[in-house]
Design an enzyme around this catalytic site. Sequence first.
Site, PDB file in Angstrom:
ATOM      1  N   GLU A   1      17.117  19.015  -8.143  1.00 37.55           N
ATOM      2  CA  GLU A   1      17.849  17.952  -7.469  1.00 37.55           C
ATOM      3  C   GLU A   1      18.990  17.480  -8.355  1.00 37.55           C
ATOM      4  O   GLU A   1      19.099  17.863  -9.520  1.00 37.55           O
ATOM      5  CB  GLU A   1      16.904  16.799  -7.086  1.00 37.55           C
ATOM      6  CG  GLU A   1      15.914  17.191  -6.002  1.00 37.55           C
ATOM      7  CD  GLU A   1      15.108  16.020  -5.494  1.00 37.55           C
ATOM      8  OE1 GLU A   1      15.194  14.919  -6.078  1.00 37.55           O
ATOM      9  OE2 GLU A   1      14.376  16.191  -4.494  1.00 37.55           O
TER      10      GLU A   1
ATOM     11  N   TRP B   1       7.829   7.959   3.431  1.00 38.91           N
ATOM     12  CA  TRP B   1       8.993   8.687   3.941  1.00 38.91           C
ATOM     13  C   TRP B   1       9.676   9.539   2.872  1.00 38.91           C
ATOM     14  O   TRP B   1      10.629  10.252   3.176  1.00 38.91           O
ATOM     15  CB  TRP B   1      10.007   7.702   4.515  1.00 38.91           C
ATOM     16  CG  TRP B   1       9.507   6.945   5.700  1.00 38.91           C
ATOM     17  CD1 TRP B   1       8.272   7.032   6.283  1.00 38.91           C
ATOM     18  CD2 TRP B   1      10.219   5.967   6.447  1.00 38.91           C
ATOM     19  NE1 TRP B   1       8.180   6.169   7.347  1.00 38.91           N
ATOM     20  CE2 TRP B   1       9.369   5.504   7.473  1.00 38.91           C
ATOM     21  CE3 TRP B   1      11.506   5.444   6.357  1.00 38.91           C
ATOM     22  CZ2 TRP B   1       9.755   4.544   8.398  1.00 38.91           C
ATOM     23  CZ3 TRP B   1      11.892   4.474   7.279  1.00 38.91           C
ATOM     24  CH2 TRP B   1      11.023   4.036   8.289  1.00 38.91           C
TER      25      TRP B   1
ATOM     26  N   GLY C   1      11.859  14.029  -1.256  1.00 41.67           N
ATOM     27  CA  GLY C   1      12.282  14.814  -2.404  1.00 41.67           C
ATOM     28  C   GLY C   1      11.182  15.212  -3.356  1.00 41.67           C
ATOM     29  O   GLY C   1      11.292  16.225  -4.042  1.00 41.67           O
TER      30      GLY C   1
ATOM     31  N   SER D   1      11.472   7.894  -9.034  1.00 43.46           N
ATOM     32  CA  SER D   1      10.825   6.692  -8.507  1.00 43.46           C
ATOM     33  C   SER D   1       9.335   6.885  -8.269  1.00 43.46           C
ATOM     34  O   SER D   1       8.526   6.016  -8.601  1.00 43.46           O
ATOM     35  CB  SER D   1      11.509   6.244  -7.221  1.00 43.46           C
ATOM     36  OG  SER D   1      11.630   7.324  -6.320  1.00 43.46           O
TER      37      SER D   1
ATOM     38  N   HIS E   1      21.862   6.518  -0.834  1.00 37.64           N
ATOM     39  CA  HIS E   1      21.638   7.962  -0.786  1.00 37.64           C
ATOM     40  C   HIS E   1      22.833   8.594  -0.098  1.00 37.64           C
ATOM     41  O   HIS E   1      23.277   8.126   0.950  1.00 37.64           O
ATOM     42  CB  HIS E   1      20.355   8.290  -0.021  1.00 37.64           C
ATOM     43  CG  HIS E   1      19.864   9.678  -0.273  1.00 37.64           C
ATOM     44  ND1 HIS E   1      20.496  10.791   0.237  1.00 37.64           N
ATOM     45  CD2 HIS E   1      18.808  10.136  -1.003  1.00 37.64           C
ATOM     46  CE1 HIS E   1      19.849  11.876  -0.163  1.00 37.64           C
ATOM     47  NE2 HIS E   1      18.824  11.508  -0.915  1.00 37.64           N
TER      48      HIS E   1
ATOM     49  N   ARG F   1      23.932  10.664  -7.863  1.00 36.08           N
ATOM     50  CA  ARG F   1      23.984  10.147  -6.500  1.00 36.08           C
ATOM     51  C   ARG F   1      25.135   9.187  -6.253  1.00 36.08           C
ATOM     52  O   ARG F   1      25.745   9.207  -5.186  1.00 36.08           O
ATOM     53  CB  ARG F   1      22.662   9.442  -6.162  1.00 36.08           C
ATOM     54  CG  ARG F   1      21.565  10.411  -5.788  1.00 36.08           C
ATOM     55  CD  ARG F   1      20.319   9.693  -5.344  1.00 36.08           C
ATOM     56  NE  ARG F   1      19.330  10.664  -4.869  1.00 36.08           N
ATOM     57  CZ  ARG F   1      18.099  10.353  -4.553  1.00 36.08           C
ATOM     58  NH1 ARG F   1      17.699   9.092  -4.662  1.00 36.08           N
ATOM     59  NH2 ARG F   1      17.258  11.272  -4.121  1.00 36.08           N
TER      60      ARG F   1
ATOM     61  N   ARG G   1      19.564   5.498 -10.202  1.00 37.44           N
ATOM     62  CA  ARG G   1      18.303   6.228 -10.342  1.00 37.44           C
ATOM     63  C   ARG G   1      18.518   7.741 -10.307  1.00 37.44           C
ATOM     64  O   ARG G   1      19.183   8.258  -9.417  1.00 37.44           O
ATOM     65  CB  ARG G   1      17.354   5.817  -9.219  1.00 37.44           C
ATOM     66  CG  ARG G   1      16.033   6.588  -9.203  1.00 37.44           C
ATOM     67  CD  ARG G   1      15.155   6.101  -8.079  1.00 37.44           C
ATOM     68  NE  ARG G   1      15.704   6.420  -6.781  1.00 37.44           N
ATOM     69  CZ  ARG G   1      15.253   7.397  -5.977  1.00 37.44           C
ATOM     70  NH1 ARG G   1      14.256   8.167  -6.377  1.00 37.44           N
ATOM     71  NH2 ARG G   1      15.786   7.586  -4.796  1.00 37.44           N
TER      72      ARG G   1
ATOM     73  N   HIS H   1      19.254   3.041   0.001  1.00 34.88           N
ATOM     74  CA  HIS H   1      18.066   3.878  -0.170  1.00 34.88           C
ATOM     75  C   HIS H   1      17.087   3.354  -1.205  1.00 34.88           C
ATOM     76  O   HIS H   1      15.889   3.340  -0.965  1.00 34.88           O
ATOM     77  CB  HIS H   1      18.524   5.290  -0.547  1.00 34.88           C
ATOM     78  CG  HIS H   1      17.426   6.277  -0.706  1.00 34.88           C
ATOM     79  ND1 HIS H   1      16.581   6.625   0.328  1.00 34.88           N
ATOM     80  CD2 HIS H   1      17.024   7.023  -1.785  1.00 34.88           C
ATOM     81  CE1 HIS H   1      15.717   7.532  -0.084  1.00 34.88           C
ATOM     82  NE2 HIS H   1      15.959   7.781  -1.365  1.00 34.88           N
TER      83      HIS H   1
ATOM     84  N   SER I   1       0.813  -1.215   0.000  1.00 35.16           N
ATOM     85  CA  SER I   1       0.000   0.000   0.000  1.00 35.16           C
ATOM     86  C   SER I   1       0.846   1.263   0.000  1.00 35.16           C
ATOM     87  O   SER I   1       0.481   2.269   0.607  1.00 35.16           O
ATOM     88  CB  SER I   1      -0.950   0.001   1.200  1.00 35.16           C
ATOM     89  OG  SER I   1      -0.235   0.036   2.427  1.00 35.16           O
ATOM     90  N   GLY I   2       2.002   1.219  -0.691  1.00 41.19           N
ATOM     91  CA  GLY I   2       2.702   2.446  -1.020  1.00 41.19           C
ATOM     92  C   GLY I   2       2.020   3.092  -2.216  1.00 41.19           C
ATOM     93  O   GLY I   2       0.925   2.683  -2.643  1.00 41.19           O
TER      94      GLY I   2
END
Length: 530
Positions: free
Chosen positions: A129, A60, A63, A388, A244, A289, A383, A348, A28-29
């Site tokens: 970013e 959580w 970004g 995402s 990350h 990253r 990524r 991450h 359930s994300g």
Amino acid sequence: MTTSARPQDAPLVDRIAPLAGQIAVVGSGIAGLMTALELAPRPVVLVTKAALGRESSSLWAQGGIAASVGPEDDPEQHIDDTLRAGAGFCDPAATWGILTQARAAIERLEHYGVRFDRDATGAYALGLEAAHGRHRILHAGGDGSGAAITEALVTAVLNTPSITCLTEVEVRRVCVTDGAVSGLWLQTDAEAAILPTANVVLATGGLGGLYDATTNPRGNVGQGVMMAARAGAVLTDLEFVQFHPTALDVPRTPLALVSEAVRGAGAWLVNASGARFMADTPGAELAPRDVVARAIHAQIAQGERVFLDATRAIGDGFAAKFPIIHQFCVEAGIDPARDPIPVRPAAHYYMGGIATDLRGRSSVPGLWAVGECAATGLHGANRLASNSLLEAVVMGRSAARDISAHAVTGPQAAPRTAPQVLPRPETAEVRAIVSRHLGMIRDGAGIATALRDLRPLAMAEGPETDAAIVALGIACFASLRAESRGGHARSDFPGAAAKPVRRRMTLNEIFDTSGALLAVESIPQPEIVT
């Protein structure tokens, strides 16, 4: 609507009896919620081991979501940035197919009640970013974007009569009969039951919980990858784990994230001596990253401590601009308006997983995968920040369209015997192996040790087996990739291969390959680009 088919205190088998034959979404994300919503009005059962939206990385995410909606931006520029960040490993068709749907994805989120931040003119307040050539990051509630999007979608799900939610129920296996999906093995602490269904969508998130230092929920240990592997699905890119660069370096489990948006707002990375060690790197603090994470790792390996200094660029505006990060800092005794923030890399995001096409289909009929557990090829070896959440929305919608057109529906045969409750999974032994040997910088000796230690755990049927299956896949793929690329860096092969190879394997092939790898001393070095 009700949140279950029967009261929560009813036996599990009675709760799921009316749901036989329905499309099942696991997780359930944002990816799972979007898939369930887009399937309406088809009956859907959404299964989650916690409350809706909880224990998900989506909740959580600080970004935001990347989308080329600005006046000086377009999908082609977004695609170019993604391809560069992906270290030559993105699938061009997947990249185009997903990123060109960004505007439609944002509009759909707004339809479900998401309110993105806007500036004084009413336009989207777009952030910058790392490795993005344009300001294209949309936020909702500042650095609480993941929570804001998740909560809006949860509300929409609870108001959709065609969706039944089974909360605090864990999925342990995808059942397969004659090569196709036939059900889900569900259980609580006290009982187990099979939900008959021919259509399953895995939206179970990543595997950062396999590492000691992670920004993910501790229970995210690759459950979806494991279940798909056991069901016979093809897996791909398992070696690519993104660290990350800037997790808050204080005693906390899991580690709190210090969003890339802080660097996008002008914060500098410095060591304890005050030296800005990224200044001469192309892109500086906003390099891809993997580059930034390895630079920080190198400083720490030399005995330095690393800090993110936002005092000059943000100063007294920090609390208003980044309220959640500010609270994390305050809890640790840090005032980010005046004090540099201690940071370190942490596991991450997972670029590998269940191989799917752009409809979300896996290689097993009746099994779809969306979100972080799936590997579409969009992210390549590294990524691009905030892609995402966009992928989760786009692929949730895509899978829902495909299922609506092709799902096998109707009553399914009930199992003849009820399954037994499987022991609660354990991860401590696997986590120690993965953290030591399959972290940010790897080498052949460490990978070989991981293979040797993980293989017996993965081939057994003990409490560590489920996690060990996923970890063995990482080690097997890492052993075969004798180069450094994106989220896979090897000290013994620091260069990139001239012709990188993408591998796809089933669980049986991973077992066969890992056994063969243990039987040889080394793998020939490929041609390296210098």
